[in-house]
Motif scaffolding. Structure first.
Motif, PDB file in Angstrom:
ATOM      1  N   TRP A   1      23.510  96.706 -35.966  1.00  0.00           N
ATOM      2  CA  TRP A   1      24.007  96.129 -38.001  1.00  0.00           C
ATOM      3  C   TRP A   1      25.283  97.408 -38.512  1.00  0.00           C
ATOM      4  CZ3 TRP A   1      19.445  95.339 -34.951  1.00  0.00           C
ATOM      5  CH2 TRP A   1      18.750  94.101 -35.057  1.00  0.00           C
TER       6      TRP A   1
ATOM      7  N   LYS B   1      28.273  96.028 -38.822  1.00  0.00           N
ATOM      8  CA  LYS B   1      28.522  95.408 -39.705  1.00  0.00           C
ATOM      9  C   LYS B   1      29.830  95.939 -41.130  1.00  0.00           C
ATOM     10  CE  LYS B   1      26.489  91.653 -37.715  1.00  0.00           C
ATOM     11  NZ  LYS B   1      27.101  90.948 -37.119  1.00  0.00           N
ATOM     12  N   HIS B   2      28.579  97.311 -41.058  1.00  0.00           N
ATOM     13  CA  HIS B   2      29.268  98.182 -42.182  1.00  0.00           C
ATOM     14  C   HIS B   2      30.108  99.609 -41.945  1.00  0.00           C
ATOM     15  CE1 HIS B   2      28.433 100.358 -45.718  1.00  0.00           C
ATOM     16  NE2 HIS B   2      28.333  98.977 -46.523  1.00  0.00           N
TER      17      HIS B   2
ATOM     18  N   ILE C   1      20.730  88.300 -35.862  1.00  0.00           N
ATOM     19  CA  ILE C   1      22.481  88.692 -35.710  1.00  0.00           C
ATOM     20  C   ILE C   1      22.974  87.257 -35.027  1.00  0.00           C
ATOM     21  CG2 ILE C   1      24.748  89.614 -35.008  1.00  0.00           C
ATOM     22  CD1 ILE C   1      23.045  91.953 -35.311  1.00  0.00           C
TER      23      ILE C   1
ATOM     24  N   HIS D   1      21.830  92.580 -43.629  1.00  0.00           N
ATOM     25  CA  HIS D   1      21.862  91.475 -43.079  1.00  0.00           C
ATOM     26  C   HIS D   1      21.310  91.280 -42.975  1.00  0.00           C
ATOM     27  CE1 HIS D   1      23.718  89.222 -39.653  1.00  0.00           C
ATOM     28  NE2 HIS D   1      24.372  89.230 -40.187  1.00  0.00           N
TER      29      HIS D   1
END
Lengths: 378, 378
Positions: A97, A100-101, B72, B101
Motif C-alpha cells: 500500500w 501506491k503513495h 489490491i 485504497h
C-alpha cells in the motif's frame, strides 16, 4: 534533484537500559521540521529504521507517526531499505500500500533489480543482505564475502544501467575506502566484512547506512549520513544530523545539516572530587544530559554512584580511570592483542566492575575457555 | 449491498503445539476463491486477524499476502477491526496507507464514531475494547461492564444515525441473547461478560467476531460468522465458512458458505483396540486429519502413543475414557460446580496426565490456593 539522506534511526534503541524513545521522537520531529524548510524531491532512509527485529508497541507507533508525517502529511516520496537491525517481514507490513503513495521500501535482495524512475534519476534500493543470499540468487558458490556478493549484485545492475541518467544507489553495508587507513586495516583483521569503494564507480551518489559516523568514509559521492542521534558514548563527539544532497548529472552538492538534540552525551574523564565543583558542573546541562564517567581517585570511595547521580542524574556508565588499560590510544590497543582470553576477560571485568575476579569466577572461566579451545581444535 | 462477513482468522494459531499456518493458508485462499466467484461490494473481517499480539514473521507474511490478494489484486474494499487477540499498535501498521485504497481498519474505540459511507450503507467499526476505555472516554465511572460500556457507545452512535440508510455495525464481542439458553446462563455464572442483544436494535446488520461457532447466536440480523477453521477439538462438529449477506433497506438474505478445509478434526471416543481395525480406520483420512482420542481399555497399555501415531500420525490429544468425569454431558458439568479449587485442578490433572498428584504437588497447590483466597478477601 534535491533530497535528504538519512539512516540508522534505530527506533526503540536503549542506552544502558535507558529508553531513548523520547530523544528519538524529539530529534526525528526536528528532522521533519527540516524537511518542511526545504523544497525536496524525496527523502532516503538507508536502513535500520528499527533497532530490533521485534520492535515494542511504542517503537512501532512512533515510526508509523513519523512516516505518516513525512509521506502523507508532507506528501514527500520516501525511498527506504531494511537494515541488519530490521526484521524484513515486519518492516514490510503495508509495503504494497505504501508504494501506491510514493513510499518505496525494499526488504529483499532482488528488489534492487527494480529501478525506480524519479524525474531524471534512477534509484536502486539494496537492502541489507548476507552473502549467502547472493550465493543462492546467482547460484554462485564463490560469493562468500560481502565484497564479492555486493560486487556481483552491482555488476548485475550495471548490465541495464543508463549512464545518461542520474543513478542513485541506497545500501546498508560497511564500505571501506580503496586505500584503507591504519584503523580500517586493523578492523579488517577481525570478522567484520567490508565492501570496496570502487564497486560503486558508475553511481552518481551512493546513500549509505550502517555506520553511525557521517564521516566514516572519505569519498565525494559515497556517503554515510550517520545516525540522527548518538547511540553510544563512543559517538558523543560525532556530528549528528542528515545530508542534504543537490545533484544533477553535472553538479554535486552535499551539505551536512545538524539536527537539534534533546540531550547531549558526555564522556567525562576527571578525578572523582573534581566533578562536584560548581565550575565543573556549569560546563554541562547536568539535569538533562547523559554522562559516562571515567573517574580517577575512586580508591576508598565505597559507593560513588548515589552522590554522582545527585549532581548528574543521567549518569549511565562509571569506570575507574586508574584501571584503564591504555587510555592514550583510540585504535585497537596493541597491548590487548598480546593477552590470552582469560586475561582479556579479567581486564574487561576489572574495568567494568571495579573489582577483581574471585577464584570461583576464574575457575569457571578457565573451564569454559578450555572447552571452547577444545572445540576449535576438533 | 452484497458482502462477505468473516472473522477470527487467528493467523499463527497453534493447536497442541502444531502450527496451523498451512491449514490457514489453504482455507483462506479458498475463501479468496469464493470472493472471486461472487460480485461483492466489500468484505468484513470482524477481529482477531492474528492469534497473538506479537505474531511470528511467518504469520505476518501470510496475513499480508491474503490482504494484498483481497484488497489490491481483487480490488475489494475491506472493513476490519482489531479483536482481543490482536495488538492494536501492530495491526495498525500501514493503516494510514490502507485507507487510501478502501481498506478501512479500526483499532481504537473512538474510531467507531466515524461513519464510513459506502453506497447506501453507513458502516460503523467497533474494535474490541475493555469497559475501562469507555469509562475514560465518556468520563463515566458507571461503565464497568461490557454491556453498559457497549450500550453507551451504541447510544452515542444513535445520536447521529440516519435510519433511512442501511446501518451496519462490525464488532468483536460476546453478545448474548435477550433470553439466554441454559448453557449461556451457566457461562454467565463465570466471569465472561456479555452484551445484551437489544442494544443493537437500530442496525440493519451486526457482523460479529469473537465466538467461533457461526450459530452461537440465534438472531436474524445479528450474526457471528465463526472462524473459517476449527481451532480446537470442541469446534470439530461446527460448520466452518463465511456468511454471504445480501441486504437492502427492505430485504435481508443471509447464506452460510462452507469453505473447503485442508484437514478435518475428529474427536474419537472408542476402546483402544477398536481404533486399529481396518473398518474403523476407513472412516477417516487417517494420514491427514487431526485426532483427539478418548480411549477406553487403556489399562495395562504402557506407552500407547507410538502405536496410535503409526495409524493416526496427527493425533494431538490422548485421554483415558475411564478417567473422564462425566462424559454424557456437553454443557458445564454440574458435578464440577460442587468441587473446590484443589479438587478441580486435581481432576483436570488426572484427566490430562493420566496420573494422580504427588504429595509435593498437592502441597504447593494448597499453598497457592490459600494465597489467592487470602488476596480475594483483602
Amino acid at each position: 534533484m534535491k533530497f535528504i539522506h538519512t539512516a540508522d534511526w534505530h527506533i526503540g534503541r536503549k542506552l544502558q537500559q535507558v529508553d531513548l524513545l523520547d530523544d528519538q521522537e524529539f530529534v526525528l520531529n526536528n528532522l521533519i521540521e527540516e524537511i518542511k524548510e526545504q523544497d525536496l524531491d524525496f527523502i532516503i532512509i538507508a536502513g535500520d529504521l528499527y533497532d530490533r527485529s521485534v520492535p515494542s508497541r511504542e517503537a512501532t507507533t512512533l515510526l508509523q507517526e513519523l512516516l505518516i508525517k513525512i509521506n502523507i502529511e508532507c506528501d514527500l516520496p520516501i525511498f527506504a531499505i531494511s537494515g541488519n537491525h530490521d526484521s524484513r517481514e515486519r518492516l514490510a507490513v503495508g509495503q504494497a500500500w505504501f508504494s501506491k503513495h510514493n513510499f518505496y521500501l525494499a526488504t529483499q535482495l532482488e528488489d534492487v533489480f527494480h529501478k525506480f524512475q524519479y524525474k531524471d534519476a534512477d534509484i536502486y534500493l539494496l537492502p541489507y543482505f548476507e552473502p549467502y543470499e547472493a550465493k543462492v540468487y546467482f547460484e554462485d558458490d564463490k560469493l562468500t564475502t560481502h565484497h564479492t556478493a555486493t560486487k556481483r549484485v552491482i555488476d548485475e545492475i550495471y548490465k541495464n544501467i543508463d549512464e545518461s541518467r542520474i543513478n542513485i544507489l541506497v545500501a546498508h553495508t560497511f564500505v571501506a575506502g580503496a586505500d584503507p587507513t591504519d584503523s580500517e586495516r586493523e578492523i579488517s583483521i577481525g570478522t567484520v566484512e567490508n565492501v570496496g569503494v570502487n564497486v560503486f564507480e558508475k553511481f552518481d551518489y551512493v546513500a549509505l547506512g550502517h555506520l553511525h559516523n557521517p564521516n566514516a568514509l572519505n569519498e565525494e559521492r559515497i556517503k554515510y549520513s550517520g545516525s540522527p542521534l548518538a547511540y553510544s558514548f563512543s559517538e558523543s563527539n560525532q556530528q549528528k544530523g542528515v545530508r542534504l544532497i543537490e545533484l544533477t548529472k553535472e553538479n554535486f552538492d552535499d551539505r551536512f545539516i545538524p539536527i537539534k538534540q534533546k540531550r547531549k552525551m558526555h564522556n567525562i574523564v576527571a578525578d572523582y572530587d573534581e566533578i562536584f565543583s560548581k565550575e565543573y558542573r556549569e560546563k554541562f546541562d547536568t539535569e538533562n544530559d547523559y554522562f559516562s564517567m571515567e573517574l580517577g581517585k575512586l580508591e576508598g570511595v565505597t559507593d560513588p554512584m548515589p552522590r554522582i547521580k545527585e549532581f548528574y542524574p543521567n549518569t549511565l556508565l562509571l569506570k575507574s580511570k586508574a584501571k584503564r588499560l591504555d587510555s592514550s590510544k583510540n585504535s585497537v590497543n596493541k597491548e590487548m592483542l598480546k593477552k590470552n582470553p582469560l586475561e582479556l576477560i579479567e581486564s574487561f571485568y576489572e574495568e567494568q566492575v571495579l573489582d577483581t575476579l574471585t577464584s570461583t569466577q576464574r575457575e569457571v572461566l578457565e573451564q569454559i575457555i578450555g572447552e571452547v579451545e577444545q572445540d576449535e581444535t576438533n
